[in-house]
Design a protein around this motif. Structure first.
Motif, PDB file in Angstrom:
ATOM      1  N   LYS A   8       8.127   6.054   4.224  1.00 46.08           N
ATOM      2  CA  LYS A   8       9.444   6.150   3.554  1.00 46.08           C
ATOM      3  C   LYS A   8       9.259   6.679   2.173  1.00 46.08           C
ATOM      4  N   PRO A   9       9.905   7.719   1.484  1.00 41.27           N
ATOM      5  CA  PRO A   9       9.712   7.838   0.116  1.00 41.27           C
ATOM      6  C   PRO A   9      10.025   6.843  -0.743  1.00 41.27           C
ATOM      7  N   LEU A  10       9.351   6.532  -1.919  1.00 40.70           N
ATOM      8  CA  LEU A  10       9.519   5.421  -2.646  1.00 40.70           C
ATOM      9  C   LEU A  10       9.450   5.890  -4.167  1.00 40.70           C
ATOM     10  N   HIS A  11       8.797   5.721  -5.016  1.00 41.25           N
ATOM     11  CA  HIS A  11       8.872   6.082  -6.351  1.00 41.25           C
ATOM     12  C   HIS A  11       8.512   7.474  -6.457  1.00 41.25           C
ATOM     13  N   ARG A  12       9.289   8.084  -7.489  1.00 40.30           N
ATOM     14  CA  ARG A  12       9.053   9.454  -7.821  1.00 40.30           C
ATOM     15  C   ARG A  12       9.198   9.619  -9.147  1.00 40.30           C
TER      16      ARG A  12
ATOM     17  N   ARG B 239       0.706  -1.121   0.009  1.00 43.12           N
ATOM     18  CA  ARG B 239      -0.114   0.031   0.228  1.00 43.12           C
ATOM     19  C   ARG B 239       0.913   1.369  -0.157  1.00 43.12           C
ATOM     20  N   TYR B 240       0.570   2.336  -0.756  1.00 40.89           N
ATOM     21  CA  TYR B 240       1.187   3.519  -0.725  1.00 40.89           C
ATOM     22  C   TYR B 240       0.299   4.753  -0.988  1.00 40.89           C
ATOM     23  N   THR B 241       1.055   5.920  -0.696  1.00 44.73           N
ATOM     24  CA  THR B 241       0.190   7.172  -0.636  1.00 44.73           C
ATOM     25  C   THR B 241       1.200   7.926  -1.702  1.00 44.73           C
ATOM     26  N   GLU B 242       0.285   9.033  -2.362  1.00 48.93           N
ATOM     27  CA  GLU B 242       0.904   9.662  -3.418  1.00 48.93           C
ATOM     28  C   GLU B 242       0.429  10.867  -3.575  1.00 48.93           C
ATOM     29  N   THR B 243       1.349  11.992  -3.861  1.00 49.90           N
ATOM     30  CA  THR B 243       0.854  13.112  -4.100  1.00 49.90           C
ATOM     31  C   THR B 243       1.272  13.723  -5.404  1.00 49.90           C
ATOM     32  N   LEU B 244       0.327  14.294  -6.339  1.00 50.55           N
ATOM     33  CA  LEU B 244       0.575  14.550  -7.782  1.00 50.55           C
ATOM     34  C   LEU B 244       0.573  16.303  -7.697  1.00 50.55           C
ATOM     35  N   HIS B 245       1.367  16.747  -8.434  1.00 47.32           N
ATOM     36  CA  HIS B 245       1.092  18.127  -8.869  1.00 47.32           C
ATOM     37  C   HIS B 245       1.289  18.260 -10.286  1.00 47.32           C
ATOM     38  N   PHE B 246       0.552  19.142 -10.854  1.00 49.94           N
ATOM     39  CA  PHE B 246       0.403  19.463 -12.187  1.00 49.94           C
ATOM     40  C   PHE B 246       0.347  21.061 -12.205  1.00 49.94           C
TER      41      PHE B 246
END
Ligand code: HEM
Length: 159
Positions: free
Chosen positions: A60-64, A32-39
């Motif tokens: 912990k930071p994972l994928h970017r 499970r992961y959380t994610e923030t998107l900026h456009f």
């Protein structure tokens, strides 16, 4: 905003996930992961984006990923130009239909020492739902697995 990008104005801003997203693949443990998107944009016919994902429990930071979105003038053809922290760079192209974007890998390159298995194809769908939430589904094929879902997540607009 550059008029050429108006069909994509629904993406602009910051999106945060409501509930953690779900990650899976036949060769890994579901996670499970959380994610923030900026456009954002600076008036050019280009949208700038940044996606930052974190482990849902450890934070912990994972994928970017970051990059640019362009549209072919006068068409519904969209291109994502993407750099990923895993050492992958990618161009995904596809069509905008209403407020749904269907994208597929058009070209892909990676650092010479990228971890195996190597991803060979990515398909992504972004959809603005009638309730105003944004949904992203990512499938991928690797050296040893056919195209199958890796990620699914729903975001709410944060700003
Ligand atoms: C595993 C690619 C996005 C988390 C993997 C693997 C690949 C991959 C190739 C290895 C699969 C295997 O061992 O067979 C990608 C690509 C992405 C992406 C191309 C974007 C288009 C994400 C995101 C997250 C994530 C947003 C969120 C945190 C993980 C985790 C694993 C994994 C936790 C398993 C452990 C590991 O190998 O690090 N991904 N991934 N991935 N991915 Fe992704």
């Amino acid at each position: 905003m550059n008029p050429g990008l108006l069909p994509l104005d629904w993406l602009l801003g910051t999106w945060e996930c409501d509930e953690p997203g779900e990650g899976c693949f036949p060769t890994i443990k579901p996670f499970r992961y959380t994610e923030t998107l900026h456009f954002s944009h600076v008036g050019q016919p280009v949208i700038n984006f940044m996606f930052n994902a974190f482990h849902a429990e450890s934070k912990k930071p994972l994928h970017r990923e970051c990059g640019f979105i362009r549209m072919q003038p006068g068409t519904n053809r969209v291109a994502f130009i993407i750099a990923q922290n895993s050492g992958l760079v990618e161009i995904e192209e596809g069509e905008l239909t209403g407020q749904q974007l269907n994208l597929q890998t058009q070209s892909l390159a990676r650092v010479s020492f990228a971890r195996e298995p190597h991803v060979q194809q990515i398909c992504r769908v972004f959809q603005l739902r009638p309730d105003g939430k944004l949904e992203q589904t990512v499938s991928m094929a690797t050296d040893n697995q056919p195209l199958v879902q890796h990620l699914h997540i729903i975001y709410r607009r944060a700003s």
